[in-house]
Design a protein around this motif. Structure first.
Motif, PDB file in Angstrom:
ATOM      1  N   VAL A  39       0.831  -1.203   0.000  1.00 53.08           N
ATOM      2  CA  VAL A  39       0.000   0.000   0.000  1.00 53.08           C
ATOM      3  C   VAL A  39       0.866   1.253   0.000  1.00 53.08           C
ATOM      4  CG1 VAL A  39      -1.727   1.280   1.334  1.00 53.08           C
ATOM      5  CG2 VAL A  39      -1.948  -1.181   1.064  1.00 53.08           C
ATOM      6  N   SER A  40       2.044   1.170   0.641  1.00 58.07           N
ATOM      7  CA  SER A  40       2.928   2.340   0.657  1.00 58.07           C
ATOM      8  C   SER A  40       3.560   2.612  -0.708  1.00 58.07           C
ATOM      9  CB  SER A  40       4.021   2.165   1.715  1.00 58.07           C
ATOM     10  OG  SER A  40       4.910   1.139   1.349  1.00 58.07           O
ATOM     11  N   LEU A  41       3.621   1.616  -1.567  1.00 55.39           N
ATOM     12  CA  LEU A  41       4.136   1.766  -2.936  1.00 55.39           C
ATOM     13  C   LEU A  41       3.069   1.266  -3.912  1.00 55.39           C
ATOM     14  CD1 LEU A  41       7.717   0.356  -2.312  1.00 55.39           C
ATOM     15  CD2 LEU A  41       7.152   2.737  -2.777  1.00 55.39           C
ATOM     16  N   PRO A  42       2.042   2.068  -4.189  1.00 60.30           N
ATOM     17  CA  PRO A  42       0.919   1.580  -4.995  1.00 60.30           C
ATOM     18  C   PRO A  42       1.292   1.138  -6.407  1.00 60.30           C
ATOM     19  CG  PRO A  42       0.637   3.908  -4.417  1.00 60.30           C
ATOM     20  CD  PRO A  42       1.871   3.433  -3.756  1.00 60.30           C
ATOM     21  N   SER A  43       2.384   1.634  -6.938  1.00 59.68           N
ATOM     22  CA  SER A  43       2.782   1.203  -8.275  1.00 59.68           C
ATOM     23  C   SER A  43       3.153  -0.284  -8.281  1.00 59.68           C
ATOM     24  CB  SER A  43       3.932   2.044  -8.804  1.00 59.68           C
ATOM     25  OG  SER A  43       4.992   2.075  -7.881  1.00 59.68           O
ATOM     26  N   LEU A  44       3.530  -0.829  -7.125  1.00 60.40           N
ATOM     27  CA  LEU A  44       3.802  -2.268  -7.036  1.00 60.40           C
ATOM     28  C   LEU A  44       2.538  -3.086  -7.247  1.00 60.40           C
ATOM     29  CD1 LEU A  44       6.297  -2.553  -4.064  1.00 60.40           C
ATOM     30  CD2 LEU A  44       6.765  -2.723  -6.502  1.00 60.40           C
ATOM     31  N   LEU A  45       1.406  -2.507  -6.886  1.00 55.17           N
ATOM     32  CA  LEU A  45       0.141  -3.216  -7.098  1.00 55.17           C
ATOM     33  C   LEU A  45      -0.148  -3.402  -8.582  1.00 55.17           C
ATOM     34  CD1 LEU A  45      -2.007  -1.472  -4.342  1.00 55.17           C
ATOM     35  CD2 LEU A  45      -0.964  -3.741  -4.256  1.00 55.17           C
ATOM     36  N   VAL A  46       0.413  -2.537  -9.410  1.00 58.61           N
ATOM     37  CA  VAL A  46       0.305  -2.686 -10.856  1.00 58.61           C
ATOM     38  C   VAL A  46       1.318  -3.717 -11.353  1.00 58.61           C
ATOM     39  CG1 VAL A  46       0.472  -1.466 -13.073  1.00 58.61           C
ATOM     40  CG2 VAL A  46      -0.469  -0.283 -11.074  1.00 58.61           C
ATOM     41  N   LEU A  47       2.485  -3.737 -10.728  1.00 57.23           N
ATOM     42  CA  LEU A  47       3.594  -4.569 -11.184  1.00 57.23           C
ATOM     43  C   LEU A  47       3.468  -6.044 -10.805  1.00 57.23           C
ATOM     44  CD1 LEU A  47       6.482  -4.742 -12.400  1.00 57.23           C
ATOM     45  CD2 LEU A  47       7.328  -4.250 -10.107  1.00 57.23           C
ATOM     46  N   ILE A  48       3.057  -6.332  -9.576  1.00 60.64           N
ATOM     47  CA  ILE A  48       3.123  -7.699  -9.056  1.00 60.64           C
ATOM     48  C   ILE A  48       2.370  -8.718  -9.909  1.00 60.64           C
ATOM     49  CG2 ILE A  48       2.422  -9.180  -7.120  1.00 60.64           C
ATOM     50  CD1 ILE A  48       3.410  -6.987  -5.258  1.00 60.64           C
ATOM     51  N   LEU A 102       7.944  -5.124 -19.553  1.00 63.57           N
ATOM     52  CA  LEU A 102       7.066  -4.883 -18.410  1.00 63.57           C
ATOM     53  C   LEU A 102       7.522  -3.671 -17.610  1.00 63.57           C
ATOM     54  CD1 LEU A 102       4.677  -5.916 -16.744  1.00 63.57           C
ATOM     55  CD2 LEU A 102       6.288  -7.349 -15.500  1.00 63.57           C
ATOM     56  N   SER A 103       8.826  -3.485 -17.461  1.00 57.67           N
ATOM     57  CA  SER A 103       9.304  -2.315 -16.719  1.00 57.67           C
ATOM     58  C   SER A 103       8.875  -1.020 -17.402  1.00 57.67           C
ATOM     59  CB  SER A 103      10.824  -2.362 -16.552  1.00 57.67           C
ATOM     60  OG  SER A 103      11.500  -2.161 -17.774  1.00 57.67           O
ATOM     61  N   ILE A 104       8.904  -1.002 -18.714  1.00 54.84           N
ATOM     62  CA  ILE A 104       8.489   0.190 -19.460  1.00 54.84           C
ATOM     63  C   ILE A 104       6.983   0.410 -19.333  1.00 54.84           C
ATOM     64  CG2 ILE A 104       8.295   1.207 -21.776  1.00 54.84           C
ATOM     65  CD1 ILE A 104      10.913  -0.336 -22.459  1.00 54.84           C
ATOM     66  N   VAL A 105       6.219  -0.646 -19.501  1.00 55.05           N
ATOM     67  CA  VAL A 105       4.750  -0.522 -19.462  1.00 55.05           C
ATOM     68  C   VAL A 105       4.268  -0.103 -18.070  1.00 55.05           C
ATOM     69  CG1 VAL A 105       2.596  -1.831 -19.651  1.00 55.05           C
ATOM     70  CG2 VAL A 105       4.379  -2.111 -21.376  1.00 55.05           C
ATOM     71  N   VAL A 106       4.780  -0.756 -17.026  1.00 55.34           N
ATOM     72  CA  VAL A 106       4.331  -0.430 -15.664  1.00 55.34           C
ATOM     73  C   VAL A 106       4.776   0.979 -15.282  1.00 55.34           C
ATOM     74  CG1 VAL A 106       4.562  -1.043 -13.222  1.00 55.34           C
ATOM     75  CG2 VAL A 106       4.158  -2.813 -14.914  1.00 55.34           C
ATOM     76  N   TRP A 107       5.973   1.367 -15.660  1.00 60.06           N
ATOM     77  CA  TRP A 107       6.421   2.730 -15.396  1.00 60.06           C
ATOM     78  C   TRP A 107       5.496   3.738 -16.076  1.00 60.06           C
ATOM     79  CZ3 TRP A 107       8.590   6.326 -18.938  1.00 60.06           C
ATOM     80  CH2 TRP A 107       9.065   7.492 -18.342  1.00 60.06           C
ATOM     81  N   SER A 108       5.142   3.484 -17.333  1.00 60.94           N
ATOM     82  CA  SER A 108       4.256   4.394 -18.077  1.00 60.94           C
ATOM     83  C   SER A 108       2.874   4.477 -17.436  1.00 60.94           C
ATOM     84  CB  SER A 108       4.123   3.938 -19.533  1.00 60.94           C
ATOM     85  OG  SER A 108       5.366   3.906 -20.167  1.00 60.94           O
ATOM     86  N   VAL A 109       2.295   3.333 -17.126  1.00 62.96           N
ATOM     87  CA  VAL A 109       0.955   3.303 -16.520  1.00 62.96           C
ATOM     88  C   VAL A 109       0.971   3.971 -15.151  1.00 62.96           C
ATOM     89  CG1 VAL A 109      -0.821   1.761 -15.579  1.00 62.96           C
ATOM     90  CG2 VAL A 109       0.165   1.301 -17.829  1.00 62.96           C
ATOM     91  N   SER A 110       1.985   3.682 -14.362  1.00 64.80           N
ATOM     92  CA  SER A 110       2.076   4.273 -13.027  1.00 64.80           C
ATOM     93  C   SER A 110       2.216   5.783 -13.095  1.00 64.80           C
ATOM     94  CB  SER A 110       3.262   3.683 -12.260  1.00 64.80           C
ATOM     95  OG  SER A 110       3.073   2.324 -12.049  1.00 64.80           O
ATOM     96  N   ASN A 111       2.996   6.277 -14.046  1.00 57.65           N
ATOM     97  CA  ASN A 111       3.131   7.726 -14.187  1.00 57.65           C
ATOM     98  C   ASN A 111       1.846   8.368 -14.679  1.00 57.65           C
ATOM     99  OD1 ASN A 111       5.699   8.261 -13.192  1.00 57.65           O
ATOM    100  ND2 ASN A 111       6.643   7.559 -15.077  1.00 57.65           N
ATOM    101  N   MET A 113      -1.037   7.357 -13.881  1.00 58.44           N
ATOM    102  CA  MET A 113      -1.912   7.347 -12.706  1.00 58.44           C
ATOM    103  C   MET A 113      -1.386   8.263 -11.599  1.00 58.44           C
ATOM    104  SD  MET A 113      -2.686   3.259 -12.669  1.00 58.44           S
ATOM    105  CE  MET A 113      -3.409   3.262 -11.060  1.00 58.44           C
ATOM    106  N   GLY A 114      -0.178   8.780 -11.757  1.00 58.53           N
ATOM    107  CA  GLY A 114       0.412   9.674 -10.774  1.00 58.53           C
ATOM    108  C   GLY A 114       0.977   8.966  -9.553  1.00 58.53           C
ATOM    109  N   ILE A 115       1.295   7.686  -9.681  1.00 58.83           N
ATOM    110  CA  ILE A 115       1.811   6.924  -8.536  1.00 58.83           C
ATOM    111  C   ILE A 115       3.166   6.301  -8.841  1.00 58.83           C
ATOM    112  CG2 ILE A 115      -0.442   6.402  -7.551  1.00 58.83           C
ATOM    113  CD1 ILE A 115      -0.276   3.637  -8.894  1.00 58.83           C
ATOM    114  N   GLY A 116       3.826   6.783  -9.865  1.00 63.03           N
ATOM    115  CA  GLY A 116       5.023   6.117 -10.355  1.00 63.03           C
ATOM    116  C   GLY A 116       6.287   6.422  -9.578  1.00 63.03           C
TER     117      GLY A 116
END
Length: 185
Positions: A39-48, A102-111, A113-116
């Motif tokens: 929860v403290s790193l919400p971008s991980l919820l996209v990555l895992i 995956l690193s590129i896609v999750v980074w893009s999506v997280s940014n 969403m403003g949680i990257g």
């Protein structure tokens, strides 16, 4: 031949499905125990979910190739078998490429969403956790495939379900190990 009948397949598959259920519950409990880190790193919820699928899916792909080789009569020694070597190399190339993308896609999506986090952080997480997961999953895949063949079990009935589930467990452990190594938890 009674080996490929519905009752025969169900009889051989139920123990494997029971084991995979237990492993799946254990994987979920590991995530539950570390919920505050997630929860403290919400971008991980996209990555895992995506990262743990890379190991399980490519491991299942490797298991299917090995199983097909066994059915075609190409079993035998693990170390001298060109099918094992080529299948491992191909799966590793696919797995590492998937981790990079995956690193590129999750980074893009997280940014978006403003949680990257920074891209280099996502790259480190994806590549370190991914390589740890791939090595462990592939080693276990080869062992389960050859053990299934040796003990007279159909590798199709054992390898793919076990590896898909073990990929989740190993992937979760790899992610938390990587987060610890790079100092995020």
């Amino acid at each position: 031949m009674s080996y490929y009948t519905v009752p025969g397949i169900v009889k051989r598959s139920l123990p494997v499905l029971f084991v995979t259920t237990i492993i799946g519950i254990f994987s979920g409990q590991i995530l539950n125990a570390r919920i505050e880190n997630l929860v403290s790193l919400p971008s991980l919820l996209v990555l895992i979910p995506a990262l743990i699928k890379v190991g399980g899916d490519t491991g299942s792909m490797l298991g299917a190739r090995l199983s097909s080789a066994f059915h075609l009569g190409m079993g035998g020694n693990i170390h001298k078998n060109p099918v094992v070597k080529n299948s491992l190399l191909g799966a590793l190339i696919v797995g590492i490429t998937a981790c990079f993308i995956l690193s590129i896609v999750v980074w893009s999506v997280s940014n978006l969403m403003g949680i990257g986090l920074e891209y280099i952080t996502f790259f480190k997480i994806c590549m370190i956790a991914g390589i740890l997961e791939l090595i462990a999953v592939y080693a276990i895949t080869v062992l389960i495939a050859f053990a299934s063949q040796r003990f007279g079990l159909d590798p199709d009935d054992t390898v793919i379900p076990l590896i898909a589930t073990l990929g989740d467990l190993i992937g979760v452990a790899g992610i938390f190990t990587t987060l610890y190594l790079i100092g995020l938890i």
